[in-house]
Design a protein around this motif. Structure first.
Motif, short mmCIF file in Angstrom:
data_model
loop_
_atom_site.label_atom_id
_atom_site.label_comp_id
_atom_site.label_asym_id
_atom_site.label_seq_id
_atom_site.Cartn_x
_atom_site.Cartn_y
_atom_site.Cartn_z
N ARG A 1 0.83 -1.21 0.00
CA ARG A 1 0.00 0.00 0.00
C ARG A 1 0.86 1.26 0.00
NH1 ARG A 1 -3.61 -3.26 3.31
NH2 ARG A 1 -2.39 -2.73 5.17
N ASP B 1 0.45 1.05 -4.03
CA ASP B 1 -0.99 1.27 -4.24
C ASP B 1 -1.45 2.67 -3.86
OD1 ASP B 1 -0.95 -1.34 -5.01
OD2 ASP B 1 -1.88 -2.14 -3.19
N ASN B 2 -0.86 3.27 -2.84
CA ASN B 2 -1.31 4.58 -2.38
C ASN B 2 -0.67 5.74 -3.14
OD1 ASN B 2 -2.90 3.29 -0.54
ND2 ASN B 2 -1.62 3.74 1.24
#
Length: 418
Positions: free
Chosen positions: A132, A136-137
């Motif tokens: 993340r 992903d972030n």
């Protein structure tokens, strides 16, 4: 680099050993590089190589859970690891007199790590958070892996190095243990010790710590590295959180040990290196250009395949044709007009300076030389590294640009702000 000396040999169990003595180095690097990365993973079982990078810090039969890093720190050193498509590398930097501790830790890691279900469950959450935070972030955090997936199959270079969280969620303790038994074996490993060491004494301790580790079975390696036959040459996506229109162009290249690789590294630098010679910066006149905001070229070289990636931010979603035209003009210049010899010498000197620095630091040398053992025809090819750059001619630049930088073989991914 004839004055860089190292010794290499194999133990009876197949463990390859590289010893490099540097009397000017107060520390020692002890590392083990395994010839396993994400390209070795099966579909449905991705992420195991990176997951093991985490698991093998937990503990062993003789190192209590969670104490491995503390043992190294208390000896005045530090330890780390990384995983990529091709290899997984564990290493410690220690004061030179503590080299035996590093050897013991690496033998423990190979011989009898303790992997518990509790540890697996904990690492799943850590890896999810890592994915993340790192990928992903960030709006374009996965853009490199998306580019790779457009060019290469999922069986090799086409999937994310960190793997699928679904695959990791369903993986059993037995799945991870099977992966370890397949790849974390002496005949798939290179032990490297670099620094102010006594070669004779180091050999003695290596034999003591590693000779009783059993040789593993012969590894079946992926053989099909064919590029995707139906290239998805153009992709558009809308991305949440993205602030600017962004475009990624990718070109598949050669294996990193290919004779053309140094020329391609020089080409990358000419396109997007120092401001006093970068084609992108000097020819595109970015300070006055109202369409292209930023542009950069970078190349990544792997065992069987490599890529040139050009990333750019542009004014709006109608800017793509303009950007691609400008890029193609610079590539055409490389193909059709000999590079200025003074410029070429500047680029070569940059590479020479960087690699000389690698050779004279135990940490970078250990990493580089163990790569050469696993990923090149011969470890000693490292001695020709600088020479191979210096041999590149203006004709080579034109020939390699024509051979690999064909827009019909490229992929384009356009990212629109949401």
């Amino acid at each position: 680099m004839d004055n860089v000396h190292f010794e290499e040999y194999d133990l009876a169990n197949g463990l390859h050993v590289i010893l490099h003595k540097d009397i000017n180095e107060p520390n020692v690097i002890v590392g083990t590089k395994y010839h396993v990365g994400s390209k070795n993973e099966e579909i449905g079982k991705t992420g195991y190589a990176h997951f093991y990078e985490h698991l093998l810090f937990h503990g062993t039969k003789n190192i209590p859970q969670g104490e491995l890093e503390n043992i190294i720190l208390n000896a005045g050193g530090y330890c780390n690891a990384y995983t990529n498509y091709d290899v997984t590398y564990y290493y410690q930097l220690l004061p030179a007199h503590e080299y035996k501790l590093g050897l013991w830790v690496e033998s423990e890691r190979m011989l009898h790590p303790v992997i518990t279900q509790e540890g697996i469950n904990r690492e799943r959450e850590i890896v999810k958070e890592e994915k993340r935070m790192r990928y992903d972030n960030k709006p374009l955090g996965n853009s490199y892996f998306e580019m790779m997936s457009k060019m290469f199959s999922d069986e090799t270079y086409g999937h994310n190095m960190i793997g699928s969280m679904n695959d990791l969620n369903v993986a059993s303790k037995e799945d991870f243990e099977a992966f370890f038994k397949t790849y974390y074996i002496p005949n798939n490993a290179c032990l490297v010790v670099s620094g102010n060491i006594n070669i004779k004494e180091t050999k003695k301790w290596i034999k003591l710590y590693f000779k009783d580790i059993s040789k593993g079975k012969k590894i079946k390696r992926p053989k099909n590295f064919n590029r995707l036959s139906g290239l998805e040459k153009h992709t558009e996506r809308t991305v949440k959180g993205l602030k600017e229109e962004s475009i990624v162009i990718g070109y598949p290249l050669m294996a990193q040990s290919d004779a053309d690789a140094p020329a391609m590294q020089i080409i990358t630098a000419i396109l997007s290196g120092d401001s006093d010679y970068s084609y992108f910066e000097n020819h595109l006149n970015l300070k006055q250009d109202t369409i292209i905001k930023r542009i950069k070229a970078s190349s990544d070289f792997w065992e069987k395949e490599s890529t040139l990636r050009i990333t750019a931010t542009v004014k709006n979603k109608n800017s793509e044709p303009y950007l691609l035209q400008k890029i193609e003009q610079q590539i055409a210049l490389l193909k059709n007009t000999p590079v200025d010899t003074t410029l070429l010498q500047k680029v070569k000197k940059k590479f020479e300076s960087a690699y000389v620095d690698y050779f004279y630091h135990a940490e970078t040398f250990a990493d580089k030389v163990s790569n050469y053992y696993h990923l090149y025809p011969k470890t000693t090819d490292i001695k020709s590294l600088i020479e191979n750059f210096n041999k590149v001619t203006t004709d080579d630049i034109q020939r390699v640009a024509k051979k690999y930088l064909d827009k019909n073989n490229s992929v384009v991914i356009v990212y629109h702000p949401e």
